[in-house]
Design an enzyme around this catalytic site. Structure first.
Site, PDB file in Angstrom:
ATOM      1  N   SER A  42       0.821  -1.041   0.174  1.00  0.00           N
ATOM      2  CA  SER A  42      -0.048   0.047   0.053  1.00  0.00           C
ATOM      3  C   SER A  42       0.721   1.065   0.102  1.00  0.00           C
ATOM      4  CB  SER A  42      -1.044   0.018   1.304  1.00  0.00           C
ATOM      5  OG  SER A  42      -1.323   1.525   1.544  1.00  0.00           O
ATOM      6  N   HIS A  76      -1.346  -1.224  -4.303  1.00  0.00           N
ATOM      7  CA  HIS A  76      -2.414  -0.887  -3.676  1.00  0.00           C
ATOM      8  C   HIS A  76      -2.304   0.588  -3.574  1.00  0.00           C
ATOM      9  CE1 HIS A  76      -6.078  -1.644  -1.024  1.00  0.00           C
ATOM     10  NE2 HIS A  76      -5.502  -0.731  -0.310  1.00  0.00           N
ATOM     11  N   ASP A 111      -4.275   3.784  -1.899  1.00  0.00           N
ATOM     12  CA  ASP A 111      -5.436   4.358  -1.076  1.00  0.00           C
ATOM     13  C   ASP A 111      -5.928   5.691  -1.513  1.00  0.00           C
ATOM     14  OD1 ASP A 111      -5.792   2.391   0.945  1.00  0.00           O
ATOM     15  OD2 ASP A 111      -3.684   2.316   1.550  1.00  0.00           O
ATOM     16  N   MET A 169      -8.457   8.515  -0.470  1.00  0.00           N
ATOM     17  CA  MET A 169      -9.343   9.207   0.689  1.00  0.00           C
ATOM     18  C   MET A 169      -9.572  10.566   0.280  1.00  0.00           C
ATOM     19  SD  MET A 169      -6.998   7.723   3.834  1.00  0.00           S
ATOM     20  CE  MET A 169      -6.239   6.229   3.712  1.00  0.00           C
ATOM     21  N   HIS A 205      -7.917   1.473  -4.282  1.00  0.00           N
ATOM     22  CA  HIS A 205      -8.856   1.307  -3.071  1.00  0.00           C
ATOM     23  C   HIS A 205      -9.623   2.795  -2.954  1.00  0.00           C
ATOM     24  CE1 HIS A 205      -9.419   0.395   1.413  1.00  0.00           C
ATOM     25  NE2 HIS A 205     -10.662   0.587   0.840  1.00  0.00           N
ATOM     26  N   MET A 246     -11.736   4.944  -0.812  1.00  0.00           N
ATOM     27  CA  MET A 246     -12.169   5.493   0.285  1.00  0.00           C
ATOM     28  C   MET A 246     -12.812   6.740   0.023  1.00  0.00           C
ATOM     29  SD  MET A 246      -9.512   3.771   2.733  1.00  0.00           S
ATOM     30  CE  MET A 246      -8.026   4.021   1.403  1.00  0.00           C
ATOM     31  N   MET A 263     -11.535  -4.981   5.580  1.00  0.00           N
ATOM     32  CA  MET A 263     -10.786  -4.193   6.008  1.00  0.00           C
ATOM     33  C   MET A 263     -10.417  -4.585   7.530  1.00  0.00           C
ATOM     34  SD  MET A 263      -9.933  -1.577   4.231  1.00  0.00           S
ATOM     35  CE  MET A 263      -8.917  -0.979   5.389  1.00  0.00           C
ATOM     36  N   GLY A 271      -2.683   4.439   7.938  1.00  0.00           N
ATOM     37  CA  GLY A 271      -1.765   3.014   7.970  1.00  0.00           C
ATOM     38  C   GLY A 271      -1.506   3.040   9.495  1.00  0.00           C
ATOM     39  N   GLY A 272      -0.757   1.982   9.588  1.00  0.00           N
ATOM     40  CA  GLY A 272       0.149   1.848  10.777  1.00  0.00           C
ATOM     41  C   GLY A 272      -1.003   1.358  12.326  1.00  0.00           C
ATOM     42  N   ASP A 284      -6.698  -6.022   4.193  1.00  0.00           N
ATOM     43  CA  ASP A 284      -6.139  -4.567   4.265  1.00  0.00           C
ATOM     44  C   ASP A 284      -6.348  -4.087   5.784  1.00  0.00           C
ATOM     45  OD1 ASP A 284      -5.076  -2.195   3.719  1.00  0.00           O
ATOM     46  OD2 ASP A 284      -6.889  -1.620   2.536  1.00  0.00           O
ATOM     47  N   GLY A 285      -4.886  -3.811   6.118  1.00  0.00           N
ATOM     48  CA  GLY A 285      -4.850  -3.257   7.430  1.00  0.00           C
ATOM     49  C   GLY A 285      -4.295  -4.099   8.600  1.00  0.00           C
ATOM     50  N   GLY A 286      -2.984  -3.484   9.060  1.00  0.00           N
ATOM     51  CA  GLY A 286      -2.252  -4.153  10.245  1.00  0.00           C
ATOM     52  C   GLY A 286      -1.745  -5.514   9.889  1.00  0.00           C
TER      53      GLY A 286
HETATM   54  C1  DX5 Z   1      -6.391   2.114   5.285  1.00  0.00           C
HETATM   55  C2  DX5 Z   1      -5.653   1.629   4.188  1.00  0.00           C
HETATM   56  C3  DX5 Z   1      -4.555   0.720   4.163  1.00  0.00           C
HETATM   57  C4  DX5 Z   1      -3.414   1.124   4.943  1.00  0.00           C
HETATM   58  C5  DX5 Z   1      -2.761  -0.205   5.388  1.00  0.00           C
HETATM   59  O1  DX5 Z   1      -7.034   3.147   5.449  1.00  0.00           O
HETATM   60  O2  DX5 Z   1      -6.902   1.340   3.511  1.00  0.00           O
HETATM   61  O3  DX5 Z   1      -4.417   0.056   2.816  1.00  0.00           O
HETATM   62  O4  DX5 Z   1      -2.641   1.726   4.008  1.00  0.00           O
HETATM   63  O5  DX5 Z   1      -1.707   0.270   6.003  1.00  0.00           O
HETATM   64  P1  DX5 Z   1      -0.811  -0.713   7.198  1.00  0.00           P
HETATM   65  O6  DX5 Z   1      -0.594  -1.758   6.319  1.00  0.00           O
HETATM   66  O7  DX5 Z   1       0.085   0.234   7.668  1.00  0.00           O
HETATM   67  O8  DX5 Z   1      -2.160  -1.143   8.248  1.00  0.00           O
HETATM   68 ZN    ZN Z   2      -6.239   0.407   1.390  1.00  0.00          ZN
END
Ligand code: DX5
Ligand code: ZN
Length: 223
Positions: free
Chosen positions: A17, A42, A44, A46, A75, A77, A146, A153-154, A184-186
């Site tokens: 991502s 990927h 993101d 937003m 993706h 959002m 998700m 992220g993070g 996706d996420g963590g």
């Molecule tokens: C969150 C995003 C993810 C994010 C994941 O809103 O959709 O793609 O970048 O980041 P990590 O891998 O750090 O959780």
């Molecule tokens: Zn994402």
């Protein structure tokens, strides 16, 4: 070979991502992940409405497109993603993923993505029950689960997402449908094995991969 994988043999694909990349050096960051073995990229997107934060839009997707042949998953959002599908398709996204919370009846939007010649992705937030996406599975190419609240992220992986992966994998096996299952996420070396076991085909990872001293080793550790 699946459209989301670079390998002929069956295995888990990894999608870095770019949210955690150096935005001033995106071309180099993409090249770094591609040579480290990434299967797809990927992106993101937003909008400051569907999620509080803002990132980037179609011009940045187009710039990334010029730097890699890997599949790009946008993706989205964003609220009212229908307004932007043609722009992301024109920018060179291969898959366009919209959120069920943004478009509760996504049939027309998914059909529009397909009509643009792109893979149809549908995502759901941690608080959204899997039942919300089940009626649409025969009209998607990708379901993006998700495992954190979208917007940053993070964050820490929410294990409840594993039940959703299992439910999707079971439904796919029972129906004979061919959609990809992504999470996706963590995602990191600690959480990836459970995701793979639960049926994920594509692991999206941001901070874990871009924070790694050795991205190739980090990608391997997810597989
Ligand atoms: C969150 C995003 C993810 C994010 C994941 O809103 O959709 O793609 O970048 O980041 P990590 O891998 O750090 O959780
Ligand atoms: Zn994402």
């Amino acid at each position: 070979m699946n459209w989301w994988s670079r390998r002929a043999e069956h295995g888990t694909a990894v999608a870095p991502s770019l949210l955690s990349a150096d935005f001033a050096d995106l071309g180099r960051e993409v090249a770094r992940m591609e040579s480290a073995g990434a299967d797809l990229i990927h992106l993101d997107v937003m909008d400051g409405r569907f999620v509080p934060t803002l990132t980037f839009g179609p011009p940045v997707v187009a710039a990334v497109r010029r730097r890699t042949a890997l599949p790009l998953d946008a993706h989205l959002m964003v609220a009212e993603p229908e307004r932007h599908l043609a722009a992301f398709a024109g920018a060179g996204a291969d898959a366009i993923t919209i959120h069920i919370e943004a478009v509760p009846a996504p049939g027309a939007a998914l059909d529009a993505i397909g009509a643009l010649g792109k893979r149809r992705g549908l995502s759901l937030n941690p608080g959204t029950p899997i039942a919300a996406v089940l009626p649409w599975l025969d009209r998607v190419d990708l379901v993006l689960v998700m495992s954190v609240q979208p917007g940053a992220g993070g964050q820490s992986f929410q294990p409840a997402a594993l039940d959703k992966l299992r439910a999707l994998a079971a439904r796919r096996a029972a129906s004979g449908l061919g959609f990809a299952i992504s999470i996706d996420g963590g995602v990191n070396a600690g959480t990836a094995p459970a995701c793979r076991d639960a049926g994920a085909d594509i692991l999206v990872a941001g901070s874990y991969l871009f924070g790694a001293a050795d991205p190739a080793a980090a990608i391997s550790s997810l597989r």
